[in-house]
Design an enzyme around this catalytic site. Structure first.
Site, PDB file in Angstrom:
ATOM      1  N   CYS A  11      39.602  47.781  33.643  1.00 21.12           N
ATOM      2  CA  CYS A  11      39.919  48.500  34.447  1.00 21.12           C
ATOM      3  C   CYS A  11      41.487  49.123  33.550  1.00 21.12           C
ATOM      4  O   CYS A  11      41.895  48.563  32.338  1.00 21.12           O
ATOM      5  CB  CYS A  11      40.719  47.760  35.452  1.00 21.12           C
ATOM      6  N   SER A  12      42.253  50.258  33.484  1.00 20.48           N
ATOM      7  CA  SER A  12      43.252  50.567  33.314  1.00 20.48           C
ATOM      8  C   SER A  12      44.605  49.512  33.908  1.00 20.48           C
ATOM      9  O   SER A  12      44.767  48.701  34.171  1.00 20.48           O
ATOM     10  CB  SER A  12      43.528  51.828  33.781  1.00 20.48           C
ATOM     11  N   THR A  13      45.863  49.693  33.559  1.00 25.90           N
ATOM     12  CA  THR A  13      47.354  48.799  33.932  1.00 25.90           C
ATOM     13  C   THR A  13      47.573  49.155  34.748  1.00 25.90           C
ATOM     14  O   THR A  13      47.979  48.207  35.899  1.00 25.90           O
ATOM     15  CB  THR A  13      48.038  50.158  33.029  1.00 25.90           C
ATOM     16  N   ASP A  17      43.724  50.521  40.717  1.00 30.57           N
ATOM     17  CA  ASP A  17      42.985  50.295  39.900  1.00 30.57           C
ATOM     18  C   ASP A  17      41.801  48.668  39.942  1.00 30.57           C
ATOM     19  O   ASP A  17      40.971  49.063  40.200  1.00 30.57           O
ATOM     20  CB  ASP A  17      42.873  50.900  38.320  1.00 30.57           C
TER      21      ASP A  17
END
Length: 196
Positions: A11-13, A17
């Site tokens: 996942c992104s930061t 998400d």
């Protein structure tokens, strides 16, 4: 021993998400304690602790579940390497609701196409980012990092340094910056006075 579903997503930061991917994995039947996530790791970075834990948790007969292939790998070689390693260990790979079968020629082709698209998306994103930065730079909107010391504080630092009453370490402490920052201010000042 019964086979289990092990879930993984990179996942992104973004917290949303992270939660969205966790939710998808839960909906795909993975229990919360069998979900492994890598937060803020780029797909091109193969050093992903969550993925390592997920791969260590799966046993022969188990299924590694990921929402989409780009949540698992972002390059074709990386995707193939993971897919082949799982197949060799007799672990199934589930992409969303679809089970990937490495022994099926159609399944193999579909997997390679998905991996190619995932890699293409990353390359496209990188290209757009570079183009955006080039445009911003051309318009003068991308100026790099702001200096740590304002012009007034730099002038004050230069005056104190010229008085020769403080060491570089003392100036750094006084202005709450690192010693390299003090040296940069002095170097810039020296360069500007010699060029005039």
């Amino acid at each position: 021993m019964a086979s289990i579903l092990i879930g993984y997503a990179r996942c992104s930061t973004d917290k949303q998400d992270l939660e969205a991917n966790r939710q998808i994995l839960l909906e795909l039947g993975v229990t919360a304690e069998h979900i492994y996530l890598d937060k803020a790791y780029s797909g091109t970075n193969r050093n992903r602790p969550g993925l390592d834990q997920a791969l260590a948790a799966v046993r022969a007969g188990d299924t590694l579940v990921t929402p989409k292939l780009d949540r698992l790998a972002r390059s074709v070689p990386d995707a193939r390497e993971i897919g082949d390693a799982l197949a060799a260990r007799n672990v199934r790979l589930q992409l969303g609701t679809m089970i990937y079968d490495p022994t099926d020629p159609m399944g193999k082709m579909f997997f390679n196409i998905l991996a190619t698209f995932a890699e293409f998306e990353v390359d496209l994103l990188r290209m757009r980012t570079r183009e955006g930065m080039a445009i911003a730079k051309a318009k003068g909107k991308l100026k790099g990092r702001a200096p740590k010391l304002s012009p007034a504080r730099q002038a004050h630092l230069l005056k104190l340094h010229a008085a020769k009453e403080h060491t570089i370490a003392e100036l750094a402490e006084l202005f709450e910056v690192s010693r390299p920052t003090v040296y940069r201010v002095l170097d810039r000042h020296r360069a500007s006075t010699t060029s005039h």
